[in-house]
Every structure is written in structure tokens, then in C-alpha cells.
Write an enzyme that holds these catalytic residues in place. Sequence first.
Site, short mmCIF file in Angstrom:
data_model
loop_
_atom_site.label_atom_id
_atom_site.label_comp_id
_atom_site.label_asym_id
_atom_site.label_seq_id
_atom_site.Cartn_x
_atom_site.Cartn_y
_atom_site.Cartn_z
N GLU A 131 4.06 -8.94 10.26
CA GLU A 131 4.43 -10.19 10.93
C GLU A 131 3.31 -10.65 11.85
O GLU A 131 2.48 -9.83 12.28
CB GLU A 131 5.72 -10.00 11.73
CG GLU A 131 6.90 -9.65 10.84
CD GLU A 131 8.22 -9.52 11.59
OE1 GLU A 131 9.26 -9.48 10.91
OE2 GLU A 131 8.20 -9.45 12.83
N GLU A 245 1.15 4.08 -1.17
CA GLU A 245 0.17 3.04 -0.87
C GLU A 245 -1.10 3.65 -0.27
O GLU A 245 -2.21 3.22 -0.59
CB GLU A 245 0.76 2.01 0.09
CG GLU A 245 -0.19 0.85 0.38
CD GLU A 245 0.41 -0.22 1.28
OE1 GLU A 245 -0.30 -1.21 1.56
OE2 GLU A 245 1.57 -0.08 1.71
#
Length: 382
Positions: A131, A245
Site C-alpha cells: 500500500e 517468492e
Amino acid sequence: MSDFQEYFDPNHQLIRDAVRRFVEREILPFVDEWEEAEGFPRELYLKAGAAGILGMGYPEALGGSHEGDVFAKVAASEELMRCGSAGLVAGLGSLDIGLPPVVKWGQPALRERVAPQVLSGEKIMALAITEPGGGSDVANLQTRAVREGDCYRVSGSKTFITSGIRADFYTVAVRTGEPGFAGISLLLIEKGTPGFSVGRQLKKMGWWASDTAELFFEDCRVPMANLIGAENMGFACIMGNFQNERLALALMANMTSQLALEQSLSWARQREAFGKPIGKFQVLKHRLAEMATQLEVSREFTYRQAAKMAAGQSVIKEISMAKNFATDTADRITYDAVQILGGSGYMRDSLVERLYRDNRILSIGGGTREVMNEIIAKQMGL
């Protein structure tokens, strides 16, 4: 490059050969053009899906192959990086951070609707966690999802989302409960949902061929059936997803180092100064030897963690170490590669120039270097 035969079997070599041929045929002839255009054709997803590349590591029932074979995925990922564009690889592979939570924790109907379309390349998947005000502080995310009847009403925004412009499905982290990590859930949000909009394509230092975007949610109504896993259990899903990841980013860093080293060796052999190839000068010979040594150590350590993951072991500390070590190594090797090539290494038509730019994000994405050190320290009881 060592063959590391203890990790790879003949089947993995077949995968390497197939993916390398795909790269040579479908990517290399166009990659420079796509870099300058800051994007690649959507058709490439379909081609990669048809070639079985996108489905590598996913269940056969959903259209995948080699489920549970970590080194099949490693082999395919490394060969894709031989295209020399980490941005393209990141964009083409954004499903590998967006789709696993759906496959592991999504309801069967959601999983069976979404996964086959993504693995075939028909649809594109993205992960939306970061964000504007949050960065690596995942536990503090502010995008809010309030339950209303059989829907969630989502409001908030995300940024730095890989494949954010063109994705069809987004795995989105939202706050459904109290502050902190215990109040986070994951929702699948589809493009076209009222109240969901995609912002501008963000301009980046590197990874030019990947599209990166801001996302906005304004009273966006999402069916409860699109909840991934249990409500307020999203943080655990995110953390589990991060391990894969971080392995992928360590592999990408090591291949960035490999390509930069190969370019440096080639240049050192052919470039002459003061009547002989520059690779004959001791200062460069030793620098190249150190580059090769650092890469060999980094690759071996990364593969060890991949092997542990394949055996079902927890490697929270070690995969964080591997990511940091690999990205530190790539920082040094890409820097040295530009220095060895000199003015040619600073030119836009030089592969090492792109590798140098693309490399910089690797110690930031998937958890910054500093966050990795926090995780390592915590695992050490500090």
C-alpha cells in the site's frame, strides 16, 4: 556454471532444453523492442501456457504439471531469465505470487474457475499487498473489507503491483478484523468489479517490460465466495507465500549474476588494451575469479534451501539469508560487469546495463533486505 547434478535429474534437463528453445524462439528476437516499449504482447502468456511453462509446479487437475517438483520450477525459471529481461520474467510469472494462495486455500469452486484460465495464459493473475503508506509493514495494511450480507465492501488502495494494468484476477490483502496481523484476509477481486479501478502505469528504474500499477477500491463489493482461506487468517497465507517468492527472487538474482559474469568473461577475452586481451591483466583476472566464486557460493546455498523446501522443511531463516546473499552478490557482480565493460557497459544496447538496472529491485521486492535481517534475527531468538 557448475552442473549441480545432485539437484537436477535428466527430466529437469529436458525442461531446461524446452524452455530455452521457447526463449530463443518467442522472446529473444523481440526482447529489446519490448523493453523500449515497456511491455510485451499479451499473446506471450498464451504461448507460455501452451508450452506448459506457466503450469509448472501446479496440480495436473487444474492444468499444471510437475506438482511438488521444486527443481522443475527452478530449471524453468532459470532458463526464462536467459532472455535477459527480468521485467518480462516478473510480468509473465506474476501468477506465481498471485495464484498459489487460491490453489492452496481457495474454495474448490473458486480454485477450479480461476486456476485453469491462468495456467493456460488466457487470464492474467496479480498479487496486491503493498500500500502507498505501508511498504514492507504488511501487518499494518489499511485496505478495509466490511462484511455486508453475502459480500465484502472493500475500500482502499494498493501500489507497485506487478501486472497491475493487465491482470484479470487479483489476490488482494484486506483488513477484515482488528489492527495487526490477526485481522488480515485475502480476497480474489476481478477486473471489472464495480468500485475497482486501475491507475496509471508506473514508470520504473528497471523491469521496464513489466507493467506496474496502482489499484483503487471504492466501496467495491466482492462475493464472500471469493474469500481465500479463513477470515482473518490471511497473514499466515501471505507469509507462507513469501517463502516461494523469496526463493524465486534469489534464483532471479543468481541468474542476473550469471548473465553479467558471462558478458564480462566474453568481453575480457575479446577486448584488447596495451596489446593484449584485458582478461590477461591480473587485476581483471582476479576480479572475475571473485565474481565467479561469489556466484558459486550463492547458487549452492540457494539450491540447498530449495532442496529443504522440496523435502517439506521450514526454511524461514535460511531462505531470507539466501535472498539477501544472492541479491548482495548480484549487486556486486552487476556493478563489476559495468566497470569491466567500461563505456560499453553504460550503453542502453548493452545487456549488462539492463542487468544493472533490473537488479536493483531484487533486494527490495518480496521483503526488503532490512526486513529479511529482522526475520533472520527473530529466528535466532533475538
